[in-house]
Design a protein around this motif. Structure first.
Motif, short mmCIF file in Angstrom:
data_model
loop_
_atom_site.label_atom_id
_atom_site.label_comp_id
_atom_site.label_asym_id
_atom_site.label_seq_id
_atom_site.Cartn_x
_atom_site.Cartn_y
_atom_site.Cartn_z
N MET A 1 1.02 -1.17 -0.24
CA MET A 1 -0.10 0.07 0.14
C MET A 1 1.00 1.26 0.08
O MET A 1 1.76 1.35 0.95
N LYS A 5 -0.85 8.43 -1.06
CA LYS A 5 -1.99 8.64 -1.52
C LYS A 5 -2.66 9.33 -0.29
O LYS A 5 -3.82 9.89 -0.33
N PHE A 6 -2.12 9.19 0.87
CA PHE A 6 -2.55 9.71 2.03
C PHE A 6 -2.16 11.29 2.13
O PHE A 6 -2.55 12.03 3.37
N THR A 291 -13.24 3.16 11.86
CA THR A 291 -14.43 2.25 11.73
C THR A 291 -14.36 1.95 10.48
O THR A 291 -14.70 0.67 9.88
N LEU A 292 -13.88 2.77 9.35
CA LEU A 292 -13.65 2.32 7.99
C LEU A 292 -12.71 1.63 7.62
O LEU A 292 -12.43 0.98 6.53
N GLY A 293 -11.71 1.29 8.77
CA GLY A 293 -10.83 -0.01 8.50
C GLY A 293 -9.40 0.77 8.61
O GLY A 293 -8.46 0.16 8.43
N TYR A 294 -9.08 2.07 9.13
CA TYR A 294 -7.91 2.62 9.05
C TYR A 294 -7.30 2.04 10.22
O TYR A 294 -8.03 1.89 11.58
N THR A 295 -6.00 1.33 10.47
CA THR A 295 -5.35 0.92 11.63
C THR A 295 -4.82 1.89 12.49
O THR A 295 -4.70 3.34 12.26
N LEU A 298 -1.80 3.67 11.36
CA LEU A 298 -1.87 4.54 10.12
C LEU A 298 -2.44 5.88 10.60
O LEU A 298 -2.01 7.00 10.35
N ARG B 81 -8.50 -4.05 9.46
CA ARG B 81 -8.56 -4.52 7.82
C ARG B 81 -9.53 -5.40 7.68
O ARG B 81 -10.23 -5.12 6.44
N ARG B 83 -12.39 -4.88 9.08
CA ARG B 83 -13.55 -3.65 9.08
C ARG B 83 -13.94 -3.20 7.58
O ARG B 83 -14.77 -3.21 6.81
N GLY B 84 -12.27 -2.89 7.27
CA GLY B 84 -12.11 -2.12 5.93
C GLY B 84 -12.75 -2.95 4.84
O GLY B 84 -13.15 -2.58 3.44
N GLU B 107 -14.42 8.65 -0.65
CA GLU B 107 -13.22 7.99 -1.09
C GLU B 107 -12.49 7.45 0.11
O GLU B 107 -11.43 6.64 0.01
N LEU B 108 -12.70 8.20 1.23
CA LEU B 108 -11.77 7.83 2.26
C LEU B 108 -11.68 6.22 2.60
O LEU B 108 -10.57 5.94 2.61
N PRO B 109 -12.56 5.42 2.64
CA PRO B 109 -12.35 4.00 2.84
C PRO B 109 -11.64 3.36 1.76
O PRO B 109 -10.88 2.33 1.88
N LEU B 110 -11.76 3.89 0.61
CA LEU B 110 -11.10 3.49 -0.81
C LEU B 110 -9.68 3.56 -0.69
O LEU B 110 -8.89 2.75 -1.35
N LEU B 111 -9.31 4.66 0.29
CA LEU B 111 -7.79 4.87 0.14
C LEU B 111 -6.88 3.57 0.63
O LEU B 111 -5.56 3.35 0.35
N LEU B 112 -7.67 2.83 1.58
CA LEU B 112 -7.16 1.67 2.14
C LEU B 112 -7.01 0.55 1.26
O LEU B 112 -6.34 -0.34 1.58
N HIS B 113 -7.82 0.39 -0.12
CA HIS B 113 -7.72 -0.53 -1.00
C HIS B 113 -6.46 -0.13 -2.05
O HIS B 113 -6.13 0.90 -2.27
N ASN B 114 -6.13 -1.34 -2.72
CA ASN B 114 -5.02 -1.17 -3.61
C ASN B 114 -5.79 -0.81 -4.88
O ASN B 114 -6.07 -1.44 -5.77
N LEU B 115 -6.08 0.57 -5.09
CA LEU B 115 -6.76 1.06 -6.20
C LEU B 115 -5.98 2.14 -6.86
O LEU B 115 -5.46 3.20 -6.14
N ARG B 120 -10.58 4.53 -8.02
CA ARG B 120 -11.30 5.11 -6.92
C ARG B 120 -12.32 6.26 -7.58
O ARG B 120 -13.66 6.06 -7.00
#
Ligand SMILES: Nc1ncnc2c1ncn2[C@@H]1O[C@H](COP(=O)(O)OP(=O)(O)O)[C@@H](O)[C@H]1O
Ligand SMILES: [Mg+2]
Lengths: 383, 247
Positions: A1, A5-6, A291-295, A298, B81, B83-84, B107-115, B120
């Protein structure tokens, strides 16, 4: 990853909390400007007093005298000094300063015999405008160090009165030596006749030795030569001479060094405070991201990136302002006719930015840790 | 084996000498693709159950197995992960990030994916479109009405195409019209995307859309409808115009 992009995400958080970011940046920039100014003075001190292995310059002064007005030596010592083993050349110098106070804009007049420029004593200077020939031709001609010329806005051909001494600018010189950069070289007898007539009396002798390793021995030999004379001498390496004469200023500058570190601490406190507050403000935002999956890791990284960006950006602004001020003003601290340039090079800029970045990281660590340890569900209940 | 399996699921909170048990020894199976409504008085443990299923809280005892994964045993990082990839959470109070636009929130949750950026963009645009809020993509949350904010929140919850969408009183803060719109949107999403939807609601009318309604009281399920009767409703029944959803 990929982490890149962040970056826009962090930048948005910084830019869109505009008031907080501007206040923080302003504070950091001011503190880093002060830090840079202090560093620039310390750099000037190191340049003016730092000894290197290939120094070949000695200054012969009147024993127990500490200022150009009271150091009076007979000009004819020159020929006796020239005979001391190890001496390459001798220049008798009369020093007059335009301003007795410690100031940022002092012109130091140095009267030297016109022929000294032919004898290799000034091989390190470079005439960038005008010429030595023009200077030799007129008794009131002056060769100005670049910093003096810049500060006073002087060009070749200008006539100017500086504290009662009227000179005609015949040339501009550049030199690696801080003392040359801040001096106006005039004819020795012209300067001796200006003000009180003191023909035959000089302030000091500038001596070049044949080899750097002979510096100490030659100094001792010169002082030995005049020990029993009516005017005994004290001979110093040029760098120690500056350090001794400017010792009061050096003390202040060294003290200012502490202020510099204080400024850095200020940056830390400021950024720390800003980040702690903003992290508290955004407890919910971070819980959403988790909640969205950010560790945790991160989220912590994003917070540290934010504090680093704030402090590096503030540092860049402050240091850029510092560089602008010192290079537009080309100030020099002058004491007793000796100059300490206020200027810091790339090394200091890099040091400042590096320290700003480190401070930013440190300031972000604690809030980042706190934010990443919160219980997500509890965060939502609290609001 | 059901998609979501709760066995003796218990959550307790200890504050000083008092222990609260919002969820008490719960057994529950939820089928993949189903639409389950969760009702019950305030404080009965609905949010607690949702949070456990969504992996933002962890059980005190019992097991919670979702898609074969015992999520109570995952490390914090692994759970994040998980959850994401598996969860879309829709809150009562929207919970959009205020400094980000509608588009950026989605877009926020998509940043965690390999896209890539382009990939996105496609997904965000599709989610906003499906949620009916594409025209407001560059607005900040403060510039949107409650109903619009909830649409953005729904777009954010579905953009990763999660297997499970949990919604905690998603219409609780909205006026009647907006609430009805959001509800039909959720139902459409459940049908078209085929995810499992678990929704807390206080509105008895909502339950007519759900294939199954659970009642919680003091941390226990009141009536446990037999699986055969109340399992997931066949999708065709939920389609607009279908028998199960007069409109
Ligand atoms: N983190 C917590 N600490 C202490 N008590 C909690 C916590 N979370 C929930 N509770 C308590 O658990 C009970 C159930 O809460 P909740 O699941 O939010 O109920 P509902 O969503 O059905 O209204 C409430 O009494 C609440 O106060
Ligand atoms: Mg609740």
């Amino acid at each position: 990853m990929s982490g890149m992009k962040f970056v826009p995400l962090v930048l948005k958080t910084v830019i869109r909390n505009r008031r907080r970011s501007l206040l923080t940046l302003g504070g950091v920039a001011t503190a880093m400007l002060l830090f840079y100014a202090v560093q620039a003075m310390q750099q000037g001190v190191r340049d003016a007093t730092g000894k290197t292995g290939d120094d070949t310059k000695l200054v012969v002064y009147r024993l127990d005298r500490y200022c150009p007005f009271t150091s009076n030596l007979p000009q004819d010592y020159a020929s006796r000094i020239a005979r001391v083993p190890g001496v390459k050349n001798v220049v008798p110098v009369k020093v007059v300063v335009s301003n007795c106070r410690t100031s940022l804009d002092v012109v130091t007049f140095r009267g030297v015999p016109p022929e000294s420029f032919d004898r290799g004593a000034f091989s390190h200077v470079n005439i960038v405008d005008g010429s030595i020939e023009d200077w030799k031709r007129r008794s009131d001609a002056a060769l100005l160090g670049e910093r003096v010329a810049y500060r006073r806005g002087l060009k070749v051909g200008d006539r100017i009165d500086i504290s009662g001494i009227t000179i005609l600018v015949a040339g501009i010189l550049t030199s690696p030596e801080p003392q040359d950069q801040n001096s106006a070289y005039v004819h020795l007898d012209f300067l001796q006749r200006a003000g009180e007539n003191q023909v035959g009396i000089v302030t000091q002798f500038d001596v070049t030795v044949t080899d750097p390793s002979l510096l100490q021995a030659t100094a001792a030999a010169i002082d030995g030569e005049f020990r029993t004379d009516r005017e005994p001498t004290a001979t110093w390496s040029e760098k120690s001479f500056v350090a001794r004469a400017a010792s009061d200023v050096l003390e202040i500058v060294n003290f200012a060094g502490w202020l510099g570190w204080g400024c850095l601490f200020g940056v830390f406190a400021l950024v720390f405070n800003a980040i702690v507050l903003s992290v508290q403000d955004r407890v919910r935002d971070h819980a959403i991201m988790q909640t969205l999956g950010y560790t945790n890791r991160l989220i912590a990284t994003l917070i540290i990136a934010e504090s680093t960006i704030l402090s590096v950006a503030g540092g860049m602004i402050g240091i850029a302002a510092g560089v602008a001020v010192t290079s537009w003003g080309r100030f020099s601290l002058s004491v007793e006719g000796l100059s300490i340039n206020i200027y810091a090079g790339l090394g200091t800029i890099a040091l400042g930015l590096g320290l700003a970045a480190m401070t930013g990281i440190l300031a972000g660590l604690v809030p980042a840790r706190q934010a990443s340890r919160r219980d997500i569900a509890a965060c939502f209940r609290a609001v | 084996m059901a998609f979501i399996e709760c066995r003796n699921l218990t959550r307790t909170y200890t504050k000083g000498s008092t222990t609260i048990t919002p969820l008490d020894d719960l057994d529950l199976d939820i089928e993949e693709g189903s639409f389950t409504a969760l009702m019950g008085p305030s404080g009965s443990g609905k949010t607690t159950l949702l949070n456990l299923v969504a992996g933002i809280d962890t059980p005190t005892s019992g097991s919670l197995v979702i898609g074969g994964v015992d999520i109570g045993r995952l490390s914090r990082a692994k759970l994040a992960r998980w959850r994401g990839e598996n969860i879309g959470y829709i809150f009562q109070l929207y919970n959009l990030v205020p400094v980000l636009t509608a588009y950026e929130n989605v877009e926020l949750p998509l940043l965690l994916h390999n896209l890539t950026r382009g990939e996105r963009h496609k997904k965000v645009a599709a989610a906003l479109e499906l949620s009916g809020i594409a025209d407001r993509h560059d607005h900040f949350p403060r510039q949107l009405s409650g109903g619009q904010e909830q649409r953005v929140a729904i777009a954010r919850a579905i953009v990763t195409n999660p297997k499970i969408i949990v919604a905690d009183e998603p219409t609780g803060d909205l006026d009647r019209n907006s609430a009805a719109e959001i509800l039909s949107l959720l139902r459409r999403i459940n049908v078209e995307l085929g995810g499992t939807l678990l929704m807390v609601t206080h509105d008895p009318k909502t339950t007519q859309y759900a294939g199954r309604t659970l009642h919680l009281d003091k941390g226990k399920l009141l009536e446990k409808a037999p699986v055969a009767e109340a399992g997931s409703v066949a999708l065709h029944e939920l389609r607009p115009g279908g028998a199960a959803c007069p409109e």
